[in-house]
Design an enzyme around this catalytic site. Sequence first.
Site, PDB file in Angstrom:
ATOM      1  N   LYS A 138      -1.894  -0.819 -18.440  1.00 14.61           N
ATOM      2  CA  LYS A 138      -0.485  -1.249 -18.521  1.00 14.61           C
ATOM      3  C   LYS A 138      -0.089  -1.573 -19.959  1.00 14.61           C
ATOM      4  CE  LYS A 138      -0.629  -2.911 -13.752  1.00 14.61           C
ATOM      5  NZ  LYS A 138      -0.925  -4.071 -12.882  1.00 14.61           N
TER       6      LYS A 138
ATOM      7  N   GLY B  24      -4.586  -8.350   0.185  1.00 15.14           N
ATOM      8  CA  GLY B  24      -4.230  -6.992  -0.243  1.00 15.14           C
ATOM      9  C   GLY B  24      -3.746  -6.916  -1.682  1.00 15.14           C
TER      10      GLY B  24
END
Length: 390
Positions: free
Chosen positions: A193, A175
């Site tokens: 980012k 995940g």
Amino acid sequence: MQIALLGYGTVGHGVVKIIESQATEQLRRLHVSQIWVRPEKVDQNPLFTADYQEILANDKIDTIIEVLGGLDPAYAMITDALKHHKNVVTANKAVVARHLTEFTTLARQNHVKFYFESSVGGGIPWIINLERALRIDQIDSIHGIFNGTSNFILDEMMETGAPFDVVLAEAQRRGYAEADPSADLDGDDIENKLCISASIAYDTEIKPNDDLLKFGIRNITAADVSFFKKHHWVVKLIGRSFRRDNRYNFVIEPTLYAPGEIEAGVHQNYNYVGLRGTTIGKLSFNGQGAGELPTAHALIQDLLDLELHMEHLTRNFQQELELDNNSKLLDYVIRSEQDVASLLSDYEVKKEEHDYWIVKQISAEAAHELIQQLEQTEKPLLAAISQQRS
Ligand code: HSE
């Protein structure tokens, strides 16, 4: 504080879990009143609603947490919330990277706050410390491992020698990867980012665009990893930006470190982000850059800053800077079947085993231009050699 949540995926669950734990006195001040979800899910929980106007009209709700991800409908919903005089806290790096100036201005005009700590570095208190450093310093350098999935893949390949596809499948099973892992593999997630971080650091507006240099990890093979190991290099996908006077560079690329360097010791899906400031010098942070609870932790820190009236630094993003990826020179490793020495006749180029070429003192722009040319006929590799080592 009465909160409405937009979205109830992994991070949304984490937010509710932490708030409902009531583990600290501060957490007991927070209450999730409504959760906006798609119409087909409304029946699943009494807090769910698909009617955003109802949330906007609810005067008791003063803060909206946006954890939908992506641009649509997140952009419109954040804009509406700010216009309705609600604070907004978000983890959504894609929308923040593209609309930071707009959201900041809207928040100011409507006398509310727009906070986004969890959008960069997940649980790492990065934005707040970047802003804190900026209260005193000029920040002229941002750099780090901003993406956990790519770090996990490279770390596993280095540790086990396993092929790229096998390790990517494992990252997806755990995940870590985005629904479409391209953003993790090709540097788009890092671009978001680094845009957010550099915009704050330099007080300018840097949005994702084609002039920012990006080369991801898709082409790295087990043979490349074995070549790096022979040279005692550890490979990391790095985002870096450096400002001098009114120019800055912005590069995302695999980078090779000696085992003793800090970056080389960042394992698994951890992030590492750092800055260099005029008086603080080098300052860096290491921690969980993703995941349900670390990301929710950072979101809730923003909520508590609102609740406790702890103001974040105000930026206008109005400095005019010029992108310059040509001035700084590094050594690079390039893997290509083509004759790189003849393609780079102005540079010192040394051929190593098989198809590896060490190119001395070339700019990121020139190296990335070459790789784009090579990519037309093969899947080449590009990796910068960290300056500390070269
Ligand atoms: N896919 C991202 C990562 C999630 O791997 O770092 C956090 O932004």
